[in-house]
Write a protein that holds these residues in place. Sequence first.
Motif, mmCIF file in Angstrom:
data_model
loop_
_atom_site.group_PDB
_atom_site.id
_atom_site.type_symbol
_atom_site.label_atom_id
_atom_site.label_comp_id
_atom_site.label_asym_id
_atom_site.label_seq_id
_atom_site.Cartn_x
_atom_site.Cartn_y
_atom_site.Cartn_z
ATOM 1 N N GLU A 338 0.804 -1.220 0.000
ATOM 2 C CA GLU A 338 0.000 0.000 0.000
ATOM 3 C C GLU A 338 0.841 1.277 0.000
ATOM 4 O O GLU A 338 0.314 2.354 -0.243
ATOM 5 N N ASN A 339 2.144 1.145 0.266
ATOM 6 C CA ASN A 339 2.970 2.363 0.219
ATOM 7 C C ASN A 339 3.527 2.615 -1.178
ATOM 8 O O ASN A 339 4.250 3.590 -1.381
ATOM 9 N N ILE A 340 3.227 1.750 -2.160
ATOM 10 C CA ILE A 340 3.587 2.026 -3.550
ATOM 11 C C ILE A 340 2.555 2.987 -4.107
ATOM 12 O O ILE A 340 1.348 2.791 -3.954
ATOM 13 N N GLU A 341 3.027 4.037 -4.740
ATOM 14 C CA GLU A 341 2.144 5.140 -5.106
ATOM 15 C C GLU A 341 1.006 4.701 -6.016
ATOM 16 O O GLU A 341 -0.147 5.057 -5.806
ATOM 17 N N ASN A 342 1.324 3.915 -7.057
ATOM 18 C CA ASN A 342 0.300 3.504 -8.018
ATOM 19 C C ASN A 342 0.515 2.057 -8.414
ATOM 20 O O ASN A 342 1.650 1.569 -8.454
ATOM 21 N N GLY A 343 -0.590 1.395 -8.721
ATOM 22 C CA GLY A 343 -0.522 0.078 -9.323
ATOM 23 C C GLY A 343 -0.683 0.202 -10.824
ATOM 24 O O GLY A 343 -1.464 1.038 -11.308
ATOM 25 N N LEU A 344 0.055 -0.610 -11.579
ATOM 26 C CA LEU A 344 0.002 -0.543 -13.039
ATOM 27 C C LEU A 344 -0.639 -1.824 -13.564
ATOM 28 O O LEU A 344 -0.033 -2.894 -13.530
ATOM 29 N N LEU A 345 -1.857 -1.692 -14.027
ATOM 30 C CA LEU A 345 -2.574 -2.822 -14.618
ATOM 31 C C LEU A 345 -2.210 -2.913 -16.095
ATOM 32 O O LEU A 345 -2.162 -1.900 -16.797
ATOM 33 N N THR A 346 -1.965 -4.128 -16.573
ATOM 34 C CA THR A 346 -1.469 -4.296 -17.942
ATOM 35 C C THR A 346 -2.198 -5.435 -18.636
ATOM 36 O O THR A 346 -2.439 -6.491 -18.035
ATOM 37 N N VAL A 347 -2.536 -5.202 -19.902
ATOM 38 C CA VAL A 347 -3.106 -6.247 -20.755
ATOM 39 C C VAL A 347 -2.348 -6.250 -22.076
ATOM 40 O O VAL A 347 -1.551 -5.352 -22.352
ATOM 41 N N ARG A 348 -2.620 -7.254 -22.886
ATOM 42 C CA ARG A 348 -1.974 -7.348 -24.196
ATOM 43 C C ARG A 348 -3.041 -7.478 -25.285
ATOM 44 O O ARG A 348 -4.073 -8.125 -25.094
ATOM 45 N N VAL A 349 -2.744 -6.842 -26.437
ATOM 46 C CA VAL A 349 -3.603 -6.963 -27.616
ATOM 47 C C VAL A 349 -2.690 -7.061 -28.830
ATOM 48 O O VAL A 349 -1.541 -6.622 -28.798
ATOM 49 N N PRO A 350 -3.174 -7.619 -29.928
ATOM 50 C CA PRO A 350 -2.349 -7.710 -31.141
ATOM 51 C C PRO A 350 -2.225 -6.348 -31.810
ATOM 52 O O PRO A 350 -2.948 -5.401 -31.479
ATOM 53 N N PRO A 351 -1.326 -6.208 -32.799
ATOM 54 C CA PRO A 351 -1.212 -4.937 -33.539
ATOM 55 C C PRO A 351 -2.535 -4.568 -34.196
ATOM 56 O O PRO A 351 -3.305 -5.435 -34.608
#
Length: 626
Positions: A338-351
């Motif tokens: 919880e002391n990490i400023e932001n969470g980075l959510l990531t997904v993948r898609v094709p070109p």
Amino acid sequence: MKRITVVIFLALCSVSLKGTAQLGFCQGSSGSPIFTEDFGTGITNGPALPPGTTTYTYVNGPPDDGSYTITSNTAGYFDWFNIQDHTPDDVSGKAFIVNASFTAGEFYRRSIDGLCENTSYEFSSWLLNLHPRMGVGCPNNGIPVNVQFQIWDSTDTNLLASGDTGDIEDKTTPEWEQYALLFTTLPGQSSVILKMINNGSGGCGNDLAIDDIAFRSCGDLVTLSDTQNRNSIFQCEVDSPVGSLTLSATPDFSIFNNHFYQWQESTDNSSWVNIPGETTDTYSTPILTDSRYYRVVVSEDLININNNLCNVISQVFEIVFVPTPNPPSSIGDIRICENIENGLLTVRVPPGVQVDWYDAPTGGTLLDTDTITYSTDIAGTYYAEAVSTLAYCPSSNRTAVTLEFYPLPEVNDEVISFCENEDVLLQAGVSASRYEWSTGETTSEITVSQPGIYTVEVTDSNGCSNIKTIEVLQINLPVIEEIRTVDNNIVVNTSNVGEAEYSLDGLNFQNESVFQKIPGGLYTISVRGDSSCSNVTREFFHLVVPKFFTPNGDGINDFFEVEGIGSLSDYEINLYDRYGKLIKNALGEPLRWDGSFNSRLLPSGDYWFTVRIENNIYQGHVALVR
């Protein structure tokens, strides 16, 4: 870096010249290439050009003046740039490398047959000056490259058109530049000879690379549009079909006076077939359920409509059905401290697919657009939607990605006091998988003996860390500066400031530093500043002697004696009269004097005494009163 250089040049070689020419590019629509030369691929040099293609000599390596080679790189060639060829997507592509001769002359020629009369053509090539600006080989820069493009008749006796590149100067980095020559054939002209001539003088410099020589027809710019003035249509598959469209071909009349048409279609924008009977400037498509591409072939004469050496090709009208993209692929839910400023959510898609983020599985609020990542400091579930970049075709479902924050190890800062000359135990106070103290120690508790600020970083099994701060305060022990006897009182002086308690027996303490009316004797003086700390002690002999004594036999003050001195082991007492005569002595035993000397009563008066206790000597006087 590639740069297109356009220079306008009109050349009339003689009054008998039949064709017109200019150095520049086709501004309209071009036909399919009639001829291209990219010099092949491979990691070995060569092969040499066919006989009659050049007047220069082929060498398998760095070419000297008047020589050339065919190679995929120029590493180690004099001080030249080490270049790659120009042809796009080539692997180990080769280029034509020329070290210009000392005398101007031809270094490339090619015959072109089957041309159409009264037709415009473009002859082009990519050129590069190999010599770097301020290179070591040619001080003050090298001789610039200067090339002339020429068109000769099929007999090679009449120069029909020509144009010069002008000086192509040294560059600081290698730079491919394209040059082109336009000309129009006259009635009866069906063959020409293309030439490139070295205009530059010989010497240091004038070294060039040549690639992607091309020859093609040039005609009007022909654009395609539908009745809504669209040049293309991109539609989601789920919204098919596309109804019949009326496409119109519009030439700009920059070159052709007349226009003949043949419409073509393709399913892949690569292989094209003629549409039977569609030879006007408009075409109505059928109702479409799959992607199609349309273009029109245009010529100035009907006889040339199917001759690729004479016709030109319009722009392409695209009708593309865009498939519904699959939902994005998640790389997993995110759990962070919880002391990490932001969470980075990531997904993948094709070109060709972008990602939009929402706060709900359907509908909801758009949080971010066109990014495969979403950054937030709020825990919860977020939803990624795939959208085609060709048309707004969203995925049928959104991909849920959850952000969870792990709590940090719970620590409580402390202020701890400890007594001088003692140790104090510091504890992290929380169960963790790793400890790191500011002292470098890695246990859950440490022992210190100095005041100050101490920290411990505790890390739990989730890898989350928190820092506990402990302020350690030292309780200073009292410093006994002096103990003295004043009459029958004991006075204790301490040098450090602060509250203290005092005791004669180590059990009973008082706040006052003066002990009143204390019998003489040996005492252990104790001083403490805090009841939790040890006492500071010092032995002190309280020397109490009478100021006078009256040896009259009434039982009151009949003797001179030092109270309590018998408890000592190393002492001596001496008594003197006013003239310094020793009257009485006691060594290691109490002295009791009745005021006589050799059985004779001494008169009233002051008598002097000294008391030695170990190495300390005390002296005073006592009055004998009769």
